[in-house]
Design a protein around this motif. Structure first.
Motif, PDB file in Angstrom:
ATOM      1  N   UNK A   1       0.813  -1.222   0.000  1.00 34.53           N
ATOM      2  CA  UNK A   1       0.000   0.000   0.000  1.00 34.53           C
ATOM      3  C   UNK A   1       0.844   1.268   0.000  1.00 34.53           C
ATOM      4  N   UNK A   2       2.111   1.141   0.399  1.00 37.50           N
ATOM      5  CA  UNK A   2       3.017   2.292   0.358  1.00 37.50           C
ATOM      6  C   UNK A   2       3.828   2.345  -0.939  1.00 37.50           C
ATOM      7  N   UNK A   3       3.545   1.401  -1.851  1.00 39.40           N
ATOM      8  CA  UNK A   3       4.273   1.361  -3.117  1.00 39.40           C
ATOM      9  C   UNK A   3       5.604   0.644  -3.025  1.00 39.40           C
ATOM     10  N   UNK A   4       5.908   0.035  -1.887  1.00 44.49           N
ATOM     11  CA  UNK A   4       7.174  -0.686  -1.698  1.00 44.49           C
ATOM     12  C   UNK A   4       7.012  -2.134  -2.129  1.00 44.49           C
ATOM     13  N   UNK A   5       7.944  -2.616  -2.946  1.00 44.91           N
ATOM     14  CA  UNK A   5       7.884  -3.995  -3.401  1.00 44.91           C
ATOM     15  C   UNK A   5       8.318  -4.933  -2.277  1.00 44.91           C
ATOM     16  N   UNK A   6       7.524  -5.970  -2.046  1.00 45.41           N
ATOM     17  CA  UNK A   6       7.810  -6.949  -0.994  1.00 45.41           C
ATOM     18  C   UNK A   6       7.523  -8.347  -1.530  1.00 45.41           C
ATOM     19  N   UNK A   7       8.182  -9.351  -0.931  1.00 49.48           N
ATOM     20  CA  UNK A   7       7.927 -10.739  -1.311  1.00 49.48           C
ATOM     21  C   UNK A   7       9.199 -11.563  -1.302  1.00 49.48           C
ATOM     22  N   UNK A   8       9.044 -12.867  -1.380  1.00 48.82           N
ATOM     23  CA  UNK A   8      10.176 -13.789  -1.380  1.00 48.82           C
ATOM     24  C   UNK A   8      11.101 -13.520  -2.566  1.00 48.82           C
ATOM     25  N   UNK A   9      10.530 -13.336  -3.745  1.00 45.68           N
ATOM     26  CA  UNK A   9      11.353 -13.041  -4.923  1.00 45.68           C
ATOM     27  C   UNK A   9      12.027 -11.682  -4.814  1.00 45.68           C
ATOM     28  N   UNK A  10      11.333 -10.734  -4.218  1.00 44.40           N
ATOM     29  CA  UNK A  10      11.893  -9.397  -4.032  1.00 44.40           C
ATOM     30  C   UNK A  10      13.112  -9.469  -3.125  1.00 44.40           C
ATOM     31  N   UNK A  11      13.042 -10.328  -2.105  1.00 47.14           N
ATOM     32  CA  UNK A  11      14.169 -10.461  -1.189  1.00 47.14           C
ATOM     33  C   UNK A  11      15.414 -10.999  -1.884  1.00 47.14           C
ATOM     34  N   UNK A  12      15.243 -11.784  -2.933  1.00 45.31           N
ATOM     35  CA  UNK A  12      16.414 -12.254  -3.693  1.00 45.31           C
ATOM     36  C   UNK A  12      17.069 -11.077  -4.403  1.00 45.31           C
ATOM     37  N   UNK A  13      16.277 -10.218  -5.013  1.00 43.16           N
ATOM     38  CA  UNK A  13      16.819  -9.007  -5.646  1.00 43.16           C
ATOM     39  C   UNK A  13      17.566  -8.173  -4.614  1.00 43.16           C
ATOM     40  N   UNK A  14      16.973  -8.003  -3.448  1.00 43.05           N
ATOM     41  CA  UNK A  14      17.563  -7.189  -2.384  1.00 43.05           C
ATOM     42  C   UNK A  14      18.869  -7.812  -1.885  1.00 43.05           C
ATOM     43  N   UNK A  15      18.899  -9.139  -1.803  1.00 47.05           N
ATOM     44  CA  UNK A  15      20.111  -9.823  -1.358  1.00 47.05           C
ATOM     45  C   UNK A  15      21.263  -9.595  -2.333  1.00 47.05           C
ATOM     46  N   UNK A  16      20.967  -9.660  -3.624  1.00 45.58           N
ATOM     47  CA  UNK A  16      22.001  -9.431  -4.645  1.00 45.58           C
ATOM     48  C   UNK A  16      22.525  -7.998  -4.556  1.00 45.58           C
ATOM     49  N   UNK A  17      21.623  -7.034  -4.367  1.00 48.46           N
ATOM     50  CA  UNK A  17      22.035  -5.641  -4.224  1.00 48.46           C
ATOM     51  C   UNK A  17      22.893  -5.453  -2.974  1.00 48.46           C
ATOM     52  N   UNK A  18      22.526  -6.129  -1.885  1.00 47.17           N
ATOM     53  CA  UNK A  18      23.306  -6.038  -0.652  1.00 47.17           C
ATOM     54  C   UNK A  18      24.715  -6.596  -0.853  1.00 47.17           C
ATOM     55  N   UNK A  19      24.819  -7.676  -1.626  1.00 46.11           N
ATOM     56  CA  UNK A  19      26.128  -8.275  -1.894  1.00 46.11           C
ATOM     57  C   UNK A  19      26.998  -7.355  -2.748  1.00 46.11           C
ATOM     58  N   UNK A  20      26.393  -6.730  -3.751  1.00 43.97           N
ATOM     59  CA  UNK A  20      27.164  -5.889  -4.687  1.00 43.97           C
ATOM     60  C   UNK A  20      27.465  -4.517  -4.103  1.00 43.97           C
ATOM     61  N   UNK A  21      26.447  -3.875  -3.547  1.00 39.23           N
ATOM     62  CA  UNK A  21      26.565  -2.477  -3.110  1.00 39.23           C
ATOM     63  C   UNK A  21      26.666  -2.301  -1.587  1.00 39.23           C
ATOM     64  N   UNK A  22      26.358  -3.357  -0.837  1.00 38.53           N
ATOM     65  CA  UNK A  22      26.270  -3.194   0.606  1.00 38.53           C
ATOM     66  C   UNK A  22      24.972  -2.530   1.019  1.00 38.53           C
ATOM     67  N   UNK A  23      24.033  -2.409   0.082  1.00 47.29           N
ATOM     68  CA  UNK A  23      22.769  -1.709   0.321  1.00 47.29           C
ATOM     69  C   UNK A  23      21.649  -2.431  -0.428  1.00 47.29           C
ATOM     70  N   UNK A  24      20.765  -3.081   0.328  1.00 40.42           N
ATOM     71  CA  UNK A  24      19.681  -3.870  -0.263  1.00 40.42           C
ATOM     72  C   UNK A  24      18.638  -3.023  -0.974  1.00 40.42           C
ATOM     73  N   UNK A  25      18.663  -1.719  -0.769  1.00 34.72           N
ATOM     74  CA  UNK A  25      17.654  -0.849  -1.391  1.00 34.72           C
ATOM     75  C   UNK A  25      18.055  -0.375  -2.780  1.00 34.72           C
ATOM     76  N   UNK A  26      19.258  -0.696  -3.213  1.00 31.51           N
ATOM     77  CA  UNK A  26      19.721  -0.219  -4.525  1.00 31.51           C
ATOM     78  C   UNK A  26      19.220  -1.134  -5.642  1.00 31.51           C
ATOM     79  N   UNK A  27      17.901  -1.211  -5.741  1.00 31.08           N
ATOM     80  CA  UNK A  27      17.233  -2.047  -6.742  1.00 31.08           C
ATOM     81  C   UNK A  27      16.129  -1.243  -7.416  1.00 31.08           C
TER      82      UNK A  27
END
Length: 345
Positions: A54-80
């Motif tokens: 409802x806030x426009x933020x993407x959430x979900x199991x698949x979304x967490x995989x994207x966030x994990x990859x961003x955290x590994x590359x950038x140190x920041x899970x929000x850089x997606x």
């Protein structure tokens, strides 16, 4: 000859002793770093797996995989940056470079892995195809679906499995092929088709989150038959082994962390552990980050910001979510499931 033999022998012992080298930078990873974010192709909205809240933020199991990859590359899970794609759009988007990876319930198959030029980077969720019907039809089994009208998405393994299943059981059906998932749901709930078929997890998500009033969850049943294997996982293009490795090992890190009891809540305390495996996973003992071409704290960043696999499963699709899907095959191998990560060493 002697010099060649010596060099080969030295190389062999370096491998045997587990000496970690430095990953060679690839063009995909270089482009992602230069851009400053990860372009992740996701679905168009499946509760628990990938949906804008409802806030426009993407959430979900698949979304967490994207966030994990961003955290590994950038140190920041929000850089997606999330790019919603239909089942027919997803492969073209990945092939053309519109997205860097897919994390949208894509089934691993031989032809996708080869002819389409993709690499699958592990299995996020072990699934299987099922059928949902209105309770009022009084059906108890998929073997009773002869002559049914079936809603199905095009360009999917679901469409192919459906035809195979009915043919194998000497039944007929009339397909209603619709590309957009919200339109498929609308057609099913309005009675345009007798049956909705897709991955069982997506049926559970639809039943839990998308039934329109005045209808209720109790008005629909998911039949017991599972007619296929649907191992769902992240996908990248052929051509950049380093980026594929980062995606693959980001998922493995979440699974490995769960196995060793490392969570988003205790990861800071775990940094002080004397367990050599935990020290290696969290980068206290260096080497794994260098081998992958990322910061030594790559796993720490994933777990601290995203959580381990069990945490992600529970809050998105498991008992901590409205879907309340049991772990089943997606439990750790140590608990009778199929989730098994190679060692980080």
């Amino acid at each position: 000859m002697r010099k060649t033999t010596t060099a080969v022998t030295a190389g062999f012992f370096a491998i045997v002793l587990g000496v970690a080298g430095t990953a060679q930078a690839g063009k995909e990873l270089d482009a992602i770093k230069a851009r400053g974010n990860l372009l992740c192709g996701v679905g168009t909205g499946t509760a628990g797996f990938g949906v804008a809240n409802s806030q426009g933020k993407w959430v979900g199991l698949n979304i967490d995989i994207c966030r994990a990859v961003a955290a590994a590359i950038f140190g920041d899970a929000e850089k997606v940056k999330y790019v919603p794609l239909t089942s027919q759009q997803r492969f073209t988007a990945l092939q053309s470079g519109e997205v860097d990876m897919l994390s949208n319930n894509t089934t691993v198959t031989l032809t996708r892995d080869t002819a389409l030029g993709f690499d699958f980077a592990g299995v996020t969720y072990y699934d299987g195809q099922g059928f949902m019907v209105p309770k009022k039809l009084g059906l108890k089994s998929a073997k009773e679906l002869n002559g049914a009208t079936v809603c199905v998405a095009p360009g999917t393994t679901t469409e192919l499995n459906l035809a195979d299943y009915f043919r194998a059981n000497k039944m007929t059906f009339k397909p209603v092929v619709i590309e957009k998932v919200d339109e498929i749901r609308a057609a099913f709930f309005s009675g345009r088709c007798d049956v909705y078929t897709t991955d069982s997890s997506a049926l559970a998500a639809t039943r839990a989150a998308n039934v329109p009033a005045p209808l209720t969850i109790e008005d629909f049943v998911i039949l017991p038959e599972i007619i296929s294997k649907e191992p769902l996982g992240p996908v990248v293009r052929h051509g950049d082994n380093q980026f594929a490795d980062i995606v693959r090992w980001s998922l493995y890190a979440m699974i490995e962390a769960e196995e060793y009891g490392i969570t988003s809540k205790n990861v800071d305390q775990m940094m002080k552990s004397d367990n050599p495996t935990i020290k290696r996973i969290l980068g206290v003992t260096p080497g794994m980050g260098k081998a992958l071409g990322v910061d030594e704290k790559w796993v720490y960043n994933i777990i601290k910001q995203v959580g381990n696999y069990g945490e992600s499963f529970d809050r998105n699709v498991g008992m901590g979510s409205p879907l309340k899907i049991a772990r089943g095959q997606n439990e750790l191998w140590t608990k009778g499931g199929l989730q098994y990560a190679p060692p980080i060493r």
